[in-house]
Design a protein around this motif. Structure first.
Motif, short mmCIF file in Angstrom:
data_model
loop_
_atom_site.label_atom_id
_atom_site.label_comp_id
_atom_site.label_asym_id
_atom_site.label_seq_id
_atom_site.Cartn_x
_atom_site.Cartn_y
_atom_site.Cartn_z
N THR A 123 6.13 -4.45 38.57
CA THR A 123 5.46 -3.99 37.36
C THR A 123 4.18 -3.20 37.60
N CYS A 124 3.44 -3.57 38.63
CA CYS A 124 2.08 -3.06 38.78
C CYS A 124 1.90 -2.04 39.90
N ALA A 125 2.84 -2.01 40.85
CA ALA A 125 2.64 -1.23 42.07
C ALA A 125 2.51 0.26 41.81
N ALA A 126 3.18 0.79 40.79
CA ALA A 126 3.14 2.22 40.55
C ALA A 126 1.72 2.74 40.36
N CYS A 127 0.87 1.94 39.75
CA CYS A 127 -0.51 2.36 39.51
C CYS A 127 -1.50 1.72 40.47
N HIS A 128 -1.32 0.43 40.76
CA HIS A 128 -2.31 -0.33 41.52
C HIS A 128 -1.94 -0.53 42.98
N GLY A 129 -0.78 -0.01 43.40
CA GLY A 129 -0.34 -0.24 44.77
C GLY A 129 0.29 -1.61 44.92
N SER B 102 -7.02 -9.87 27.53
CA SER B 102 -7.68 -8.97 26.58
C SER B 102 -6.74 -7.84 26.17
N PHE B 103 -6.04 -7.26 27.14
CA PHE B 103 -5.07 -6.21 26.81
C PHE B 103 -3.94 -6.75 25.93
N LYS B 104 -3.57 -8.01 26.16
CA LYS B 104 -2.46 -8.62 25.43
C LYS B 104 -2.84 -9.03 24.02
N ALA B 105 -4.12 -9.25 23.76
CA ALA B 105 -4.57 -9.77 22.47
C ALA B 105 -4.17 -8.85 21.32
N PRO B 106 -3.96 -9.42 20.13
CA PRO B 106 -3.63 -8.59 18.96
C PRO B 106 -4.72 -7.57 18.66
N ALA B 107 -4.34 -6.45 18.07
CA ALA B 107 -5.31 -5.43 17.67
C ALA B 107 -6.38 -6.07 16.80
N GLY B 108 -7.61 -5.71 17.04
CA GLY B 108 -8.72 -6.29 16.30
C GLY B 108 -9.38 -7.43 17.04
N GLN B 109 -8.69 -7.97 18.05
CA GLN B 109 -9.27 -9.05 18.84
C GLN B 109 -9.47 -8.64 20.29
N ARG B 110 -9.19 -7.37 20.60
CA ARG B 110 -9.24 -6.90 21.98
C ARG B 110 -10.66 -6.50 22.38
N ARG C 90 -10.17 -0.94 23.74
CA ARG C 90 -9.43 -0.16 22.77
C ARG C 90 -8.03 0.10 23.33
N ALA C 91 -7.22 0.81 22.57
CA ALA C 91 -5.82 0.99 22.94
C ALA C 91 -5.67 1.59 24.33
N SER C 92 -4.75 1.03 25.10
CA SER C 92 -4.39 1.57 26.40
C SER C 92 -2.88 1.77 26.39
N ALA C 93 -2.45 3.01 26.47
CA ALA C 93 -1.02 3.31 26.38
C ALA C 93 -0.25 2.71 27.54
N ILE C 94 -0.93 2.43 28.64
CA ILE C 94 -0.25 1.86 29.81
C ILE C 94 -0.36 0.35 29.82
N MET C 95 -1.58 -0.17 29.74
CA MET C 95 -1.78 -1.60 29.97
C MET C 95 -1.34 -2.50 28.83
#
Length: 221
Positions: A51-57, A84-92, A95-100
């Motif tokens: 899941t993560c290697a493409a961006c983070h190695g 934090s990325f997983k939290a519902p909008a408004g609780q993050r 701000r929006a991250s199209a990847i994470m």
């Protein structure tokens, strides 16, 4: 007409800011949340490769300049950011991250702590190419701040060797300078919030301060 503040008064004001930030950092350390689950590095390794290697190695050492180095990072910090990325909008906290955010939304709490357990065991790489002309200026800001701009020293929260304080103040050593500079410039727009220390600090940083600190951090070993 009121007189301009003296250099001594500015220095004292910056020292007071730095002391307040240091006390807050100590408080964050004392209140570090603990997950009730035990992280398993072997399971995290599989997930990281899938899941993560493409961006983070595969080992948490990315080759692209805009992604953070996760190898050796505090597991508490990694878990906190994923939650934090997983939290519902408004609780993050972000701000929006199209990847994470789409990726984090698929993770269970067990997978989050597994990833964190894996990355902390990986050896951080080094960043060899830096702008040597800016390193010394960045060193001065990192350790002394900039009294003329009421900027406190980075060392107050991120430690002399850049090792940080878990869970809120991450390890910075050898992060790519492009990534560090981007994050500093984007704090208020993407990651900020009332009461966040970096949201209060970044307005005191001039563009030249940001570039210099990013170069100094990149060469820390």
């Amino acid at each position: 007409m009121s007189s301009l503040p003296s250099r001594t008064s500015l220095t004292l004001h910056s020292a007071a800011l730095a002391a307040a930030f240091a006390l807050t950092a100590q408080g964050a350390l004392a209140q570090a949340p603990a997950s009730p689950l035990q992280g398993h590095a072997d399971a995290g390794a599989v997930l990281a490769r899938q899941t993560c290697a493409a961006c983070h190695g595969a080992d948490g050492n990315p080759t692209a300049p805009s992604y953070p180095r996760l190898a050796g990072q505090f597991p508490e910090y990694i878990a906190k950011q994923l939650r934090s990325f997983k939290a519902p909008a408004g609780q993050r906290a972000h701000r929006a991250s199209a990847i994470m955010q789409p990726l984090a939304a698929t993770l269970s709490e067990q997978q989050i702590v597994d990833l964190a357990a894996y990355y902390v065991k990986q050896k951080p790489g080094t960043f060899a190419s830096v702008n040597t002309e800016l390193v010394e200026a960045g060193r001065k800001i990192y350790f002394q701040g900039n009294p003329s701009n009421d900027l406190p020293a980075c060392v107050s929260c991120h430690r002399p060797d850049g090792s940080g304080i878990a869970p809120d103040f991450p390890r910075l050593t050898a992060q790519d300078p492009t990534y560090v500079a981007e994050q500093l410039r984007n704090w208020e727009a993407q990651r900020g919030g009332r009461g966040k220390l970096m949201t209060m600090i970044v307005p005191h940083m001039r563009p030249a301060d940001i570039d210099a600190v990013a170069q100094f951090i990149a060469q820390m070993k």
